[in-house]
Design a protein around this motif. Structure first.
Motif, PDB file in Angstrom:
ATOM      1  N   ASP A  58       0.884  -1.321  -0.081  1.00 19.04           N
ATOM      2  CA  ASP A  58       0.285  -0.078   0.008  1.00 19.04           C
ATOM      3  C   ASP A  58       0.866   1.045   0.034  1.00 19.04           C
ATOM      4  OD1 ASP A  58      -2.183   1.338   2.352  1.00 19.04           O
ATOM      5  OD2 ASP A  58      -2.380   1.406   0.099  1.00 19.04           O
ATOM      6  N   TYR A  59       0.669   2.228  -0.972  1.00 21.36           N
ATOM      7  CA  TYR A  59       1.521   3.275  -1.021  1.00 21.36           C
ATOM      8  C   TYR A  59       0.401   4.781  -0.744  1.00 21.36           C
ATOM      9  CZ  TYR A  59       4.931   0.488  -2.877  1.00 21.36           C
ATOM     10  OH  TYR A  59       5.838  -0.596  -3.131  1.00 21.36           O
ATOM     11  N   VAL A  60       1.292   5.737  -0.324  1.00 18.25           N
ATOM     12  CA  VAL A  60       0.549   6.964  -0.325  1.00 18.25           C
ATOM     13  C   VAL A  60       0.626   7.541  -1.910  1.00 18.25           C
ATOM     14  CG1 VAL A  60       2.628   8.339  -0.021  1.00 18.25           C
ATOM     15  CG2 VAL A  60       0.508   9.357   0.510  1.00 18.25           C
ATOM     16  N   ASN A  61      -0.411   8.249  -2.296  1.00 23.30           N
ATOM     17  CA  ASN A  61      -0.366   8.482  -3.918  1.00 23.30           C
ATOM     18  C   ASN A  61       0.919   9.170  -4.378  1.00 23.30           C
ATOM     19  OD1 ASN A  61      -2.995   7.438  -4.428  1.00 23.30           O
ATOM     20  ND2 ASN A  61      -4.080   9.280  -3.727  1.00 23.30           N
ATOM     21  N   SER A  62       1.335   9.941  -3.499  1.00 25.24           N
ATOM     22  CA  SER A  62       2.461  11.112  -3.861  1.00 25.24           C
ATOM     23  C   SER A  62       3.751  10.170  -4.460  1.00 25.24           C
ATOM     24  CB  SER A  62       2.897  12.102  -3.015  1.00 25.24           C
ATOM     25  OG  SER A  62       3.136  11.529  -2.003  1.00 25.24           O
ATOM     26  N   VAL A  63       3.899   8.959  -3.903  1.00 24.65           N
ATOM     27  CA  VAL A  63       5.040   8.146  -4.072  1.00 24.65           C
ATOM     28  C   VAL A  63       4.677   7.206  -5.191  1.00 24.65           C
ATOM     29  CG1 VAL A  63       5.915   8.699  -2.089  1.00 24.65           C
ATOM     30  CG2 VAL A  63       4.724   6.400  -2.417  1.00 24.65           C
ATOM     31  N   LYS A  64       3.530   6.706  -5.478  1.00 25.19           N
ATOM     32  CA  LYS A  64       3.243   5.668  -6.488  1.00 25.19           C
ATOM     33  C   LYS A  64       4.146   5.642  -7.666  1.00 25.19           C
ATOM     34  CE  LYS A  64      -1.402   4.532  -4.547  1.00 25.19           C
ATOM     35  NZ  LYS A  64      -2.928   4.323  -4.917  1.00 25.19           N
ATOM     36  N   GLY A  65       4.561   4.656  -8.124  1.00 23.25           N
ATOM     37  CA  GLY A  65       5.439   4.786  -9.451  1.00 23.25           C
ATOM     38  C   GLY A  65       6.799   4.900  -9.065  1.00 23.25           C
ATOM     39  N   ARG A  66       7.056   5.860  -8.002  1.00 21.37           N
ATOM     40  CA  ARG A  66       8.376   6.150  -7.790  1.00 21.37           C
ATOM     41  C   ARG A  66       9.394   5.362  -6.966  1.00 21.37           C
ATOM     42  NH1 ARG A  66       9.578  11.381  -5.696  1.00 21.37           N
ATOM     43  NH2 ARG A  66       7.457  11.180  -4.849  1.00 21.37           N
ATOM     44  N   PHE A  67       8.518   5.066  -5.683  1.00 23.18           N
ATOM     45  CA  PHE A  67       9.115   4.245  -4.716  1.00 23.18           C
ATOM     46  C   PHE A  67       8.394   3.119  -4.780  1.00 23.18           C
ATOM     47  CE2 PHE A  67       9.254   7.937  -1.548  1.00 23.18           C
ATOM     48  CZ  PHE A  67       9.982   8.829  -2.247  1.00 23.18           C
ATOM     49  N   THR A  68       9.114   1.841  -4.249  1.00 25.40           N
ATOM     50  CA  THR A  68       8.720   0.501  -4.202  1.00 25.40           C
ATOM     51  C   THR A  68       9.408  -0.175  -2.694  1.00 25.40           C
ATOM     52  OG1 THR A  68       9.252   0.170  -6.427  1.00 25.40           O
ATOM     53  CG2 THR A  68       9.081  -1.596  -5.135  1.00 25.40           C
ATOM     54  N   ILE A  69       8.286  -0.813  -2.142  1.00 27.61           N
ATOM     55  CA  ILE A  69       8.586  -1.354  -0.934  1.00 27.61           C
ATOM     56  C   ILE A  69       8.619  -2.933  -1.060  1.00 27.61           C
ATOM     57  CG2 ILE A  69       6.074  -1.345  -0.317  1.00 27.61           C
ATOM     58  CD1 ILE A  69       7.194  -0.834   2.821  1.00 27.61           C
ATOM     59  N   SER A  70       9.800  -3.210  -0.350  1.00 25.66           N
ATOM     60  CA  SER A  70       9.692  -4.703  -0.513  1.00 25.66           C
ATOM     61  C   SER A  70      10.324  -5.165   0.838  1.00 25.66           C
ATOM     62  CB  SER A  70      10.834  -5.258  -1.513  1.00 25.66           C
ATOM     63  OG  SER A  70      12.319  -4.544  -1.120  1.00 25.66           O
ATOM     64  N   ARG A  71      10.435  -6.745   1.107  1.00 27.35           N
ATOM     65  CA  ARG A  71      10.980  -7.281   2.302  1.00 27.35           C
ATOM     66  C   ARG A  71      11.549  -8.404   2.225  1.00 27.35           C
ATOM     67  NH1 ARG A  71       6.169  -7.696   6.450  1.00 27.35           N
ATOM     68  NH2 ARG A  71       7.466  -9.096   7.434  1.00 27.35           N
ATOM     69  N   ASP A  72      12.339  -8.721   3.077  1.00 24.55           N
ATOM     70  CA  ASP A  72      13.179 -10.090   3.110  1.00 24.55           C
ATOM     71  C   ASP A  72      12.558 -10.723   4.735  1.00 24.55           C
ATOM     72  OD1 ASP A  72      14.835 -12.434   3.903  1.00 24.55           O
ATOM     73  OD2 ASP A  72      16.401 -11.442   2.542  1.00 24.55           O
ATOM     74  N   ASN A  73      11.668 -11.554   4.556  1.00 26.71           N
ATOM     75  CA  ASN A  73      11.190 -12.270   5.837  1.00 26.71           C
ATOM     76  C   ASN A  73      12.100 -12.905   6.637  1.00 26.71           C
ATOM     77  OD1 ASN A  73       8.523 -11.128   5.624  1.00 26.71           O
ATOM     78  ND2 ASN A  73       7.830 -13.042   4.340  1.00 26.71           N
ATOM     79  N   ALA A  74      13.047 -13.537   5.995  1.00 24.89           N
ATOM     80  CA  ALA A  74      14.008 -14.486   6.378  1.00 24.89           C
ATOM     81  C   ALA A  74      15.057 -13.336   7.473  1.00 24.89           C
ATOM     82  CB  ALA A  74      14.938 -15.314   5.713  1.00 24.89           C
ATOM     83  N   LYS A  75      15.145 -12.260   6.862  1.00 24.68           N
ATOM     84  CA  LYS A  75      16.121 -11.126   7.751  1.00 24.68           C
ATOM     85  C   LYS A  75      15.448 -10.302   8.438  1.00 24.68           C
ATOM     86  CE  LYS A  75      19.681 -11.329   4.083  1.00 24.68           C
ATOM     87  NZ  LYS A  75      20.560 -10.415   3.009  1.00 24.68           N
ATOM     88  N   ASN A  76      13.926 -10.259   8.378  1.00 22.33           N
ATOM     89  CA  ASN A  76      13.109  -9.413   9.309  1.00 22.33           C
ATOM     90  C   ASN A  76      13.479  -7.916   8.792  1.00 22.33           C
ATOM     91  OD1 ASN A  76      11.370 -11.116  10.520  1.00 22.33           O
ATOM     92  ND2 ASN A  76      12.945 -11.486  12.099  1.00 22.33           N
ATOM     93  N   THR A  77      13.429  -7.952   7.513  1.00 26.56           N
ATOM     94  CA  THR A  77      14.091  -6.403   6.987  1.00 26.56           C
ATOM     95  C   THR A  77      13.085  -5.952   5.840  1.00 26.56           C
ATOM     96  OG1 THR A  77      16.342  -7.011   7.458  1.00 26.56           O
ATOM     97  CG2 THR A  77      16.013  -5.360   5.886  1.00 26.56           C
TER      98      THR A  77
END
Length: 118
Positions: A58-77
């Motif tokens: 889920d992103y705020v509209n102002s960053v859509k298309g510019r920011f990407t969030i991701s995660r590594d569950n094994a590293k809790n990061t």
């Protein structure tokens, strides 16, 4: 005791990129949501993006298309890749962990400063 440690902030020119990281340590439940929030001077803290343990984002509209969030569950990061940065993205960026289902415990990192300026 859960701790969140952010890294990756700094000074970048407009149009540039940065990648933030947030590593969580301690007792992290399998059901959780990790996210990034930001607070600019004189403004309220706002959601930038968040990601559940299943990968829903889920992103705020102002960053859509510019920011990407991701995660590594094994590293809790959790990561925040920020591209096409603009001066209005300047803020302290905070990592947030919503840990567990019910009850959900909330944890915050101390923040990392991102400055976009020429």
């Amino acid at each position: 005791q859960v701790q969140l440690v952010e890294s990756g902030g700094g000074l970048v020119q407009p149009g540039g990129s940065l990648r933030l990281s947030c590593a969580a340590s301690g007792t992290i439940f399998s059901i959780n949501t990790m996210g990034w929030y930001r607070q600019a001077p004189g403004k309220e803290r706002e959601l930038v993006g968040r990601i559940t343990n299943t990968g829903s984002t889920d992103y705020v509209n102002s960053v859509k298309g510019r920011f990407t969030i991701s995660r590594d569950n094994a590293k809790n990061t959790v990561y925040l890749q920020m591209n096409s940065l603009q001066p209005e993205d300047t803020a302290v960026y905070y990592c947030k962990l919503e840990n567990g289902g019910y009850p959900t415990m909330i944890y915050w990192g101390k923040g990392t400063l991102v400055t976009v300026s020429s």
